[in-house]
Design a protein around this motif. Sequence first.
Motif, PDB file in Angstrom:
ATOM      1  N   MET A  20      32.698  38.096  51.703  1.00 45.92           N
ATOM      2  CA  MET A  20      32.280  39.145  52.623  1.00 45.92           C
ATOM      3  C   MET A  20      30.806  39.518  52.439  1.00 45.92           C
ATOM      4  O   MET A  20      30.179  40.014  53.369  1.00 45.92           O
ATOM      5  N   MET A  23      29.129  37.166  54.744  1.00 47.10           N
ATOM      6  CA  MET A  23      29.419  37.490  56.137  1.00 47.10           C
ATOM      7  C   MET A  23      28.627  38.712  56.585  1.00 47.10           C
ATOM      8  O   MET A  23      28.134  38.758  57.717  1.00 47.10           O
ATOM      9  N   TYR A  82      34.087  46.630  56.095  1.00 43.61           N
ATOM     10  CA  TYR A  82      34.518  45.235  55.979  1.00 43.61           C
ATOM     11  C   TYR A  82      34.284  44.704  54.574  1.00 43.61           C
ATOM     12  O   TYR A  82      35.131  44.013  54.000  1.00 43.61           O
ATOM     13  N   TYR A  83      33.127  45.028  54.016  1.00 49.48           N
ATOM     14  CA  TYR A  83      32.798  44.522  52.685  1.00 49.48           C
ATOM     15  C   TYR A  83      33.750  45.096  51.636  1.00 49.48           C
ATOM     16  O   TYR A  83      34.257  44.364  50.783  1.00 49.48           O
ATOM     17  N   GLY A  86      37.298  43.662  52.211  1.00 43.97           N
ATOM     18  CA  GLY A  86      37.292  42.241  51.870  1.00 43.97           C
ATOM     19  C   GLY A  86      37.268  42.004  50.376  1.00 43.97           C
ATOM     20  O   GLY A  86      37.990  41.148  49.845  1.00 43.97           O
ATOM     21  N   ARG A  87      36.448  42.777  49.669  1.00 44.32           N
ATOM     22  CA  ARG A  87      36.374  42.642  48.206  1.00 44.32           C
ATOM     23  C   ARG A  87      37.693  43.055  47.557  1.00 44.32           C
ATOM     24  O   ARG A  87      38.133  42.451  46.578  1.00 44.32           O
ATOM     25  N   TYR A 102      40.646  34.351  55.875  1.00 44.85           N
ATOM     26  CA  TYR A 102      39.495  34.623  56.725  1.00 44.85           C
ATOM     27  C   TYR A 102      39.138  33.414  57.590  1.00 44.85           C
ATOM     28  O   TYR A 102      38.929  33.548  58.796  1.00 44.85           O
ATOM     29  N   ASN A 140      37.945  40.563  61.579  1.00 45.81           N
ATOM     30  CA  ASN A 140      37.572  41.534  60.551  1.00 45.81           C
ATOM     31  C   ASN A 140      38.506  42.746  60.571  1.00 45.81           C
ATOM     32  O   ASN A 140      38.873  43.275  59.515  1.00 45.81           O
TER      33      ASN A 140
END
Length: 308
Positions: A20, A23, A82-83, A86-87, A102, A140
């Motif tokens: 991410m 991205m 999102y970050y 995602g993490r 993803y 996302n």
Amino acid sequence: MKWLNKLERKIGRFAVPNLMYYMVLLYTLGFLLDLIMPGFYVTWLSLDVYRILHGEVWRLVTFVLQPPDSNPFFLIIELFLYYSIGRALEAMWGTFRFNVYYFSGLLFQIIAAFLFYFIVCRILGVPVSTIGIGSMYYVNRSMFLAYIVMVPNAVFRLYFILPVKAKWLGIFYGILMGYEVIYYLRFGLASGGPYALAILVSVANFLLFFFATRNYKRISPSEVKRRSQFKRQMDEARRSSGNVVEFRGRNVITRHKCAVCGRTELDDDTLEFRFCSKCDGNYEYCSEHLYTHTHVKNTEGRKDTGHE
């Protein structure tokens, strides 16, 4: 799940850690590009199947540059969300499985765009554009659904103030996506079809990954007995661990206590606690420290620096 384990053993070394992060950089680049040269993305970089079939194959990759929002303020909020999610998913699933989730969402968007083009445009003869399908926006957003399933009691701060549990936001978001599908289909296949299909494909990717990774093995009576014994042993370990804290002027024995930060269910009823199978002894951790703590190895007199 076995097929995913086999696939990980074969190509797991090619997984991209901290996906991410890259991205977010790509979305930022796409935003700056659109700011400097408005219309350049749609003209040269979007997922337009007609132009791809006429030689512009780079669009199969460059369509991911589309930023999730054109407003800088909301863009920063979405990219941060999102970050973070995602993490968190990468920490819970592992790098390879998060990559699979993803990139499969990305691949399904491409496949859906081509199928939509050939069925609606070539067979039915309706002039359409597939640009609406070629967006990572709903891919996302589907990470949010995955996170809710994994941690339904996590708390989000709505407008940075109001605390709301993730499961309630998930229900609201599911209803919202259903409404958006109906809303876009009102404009017909040519105008709203691509956007409605993009939503359905992202949800299908989430459902496919979720059910494909469940363990449907039949539980035998011996397994039920073993789990019951394990639960009883854990309850005894909690009672004997002496988790005594001061609460409202008196000492209280808590059911859970994080071995890192010391928080209990009395501090926050939304906290989730788990025992770590890699630590020697009955060490329990809250959701914040379950994947980040240092494993305790009493038998060797040292600590293993790996993570859960």
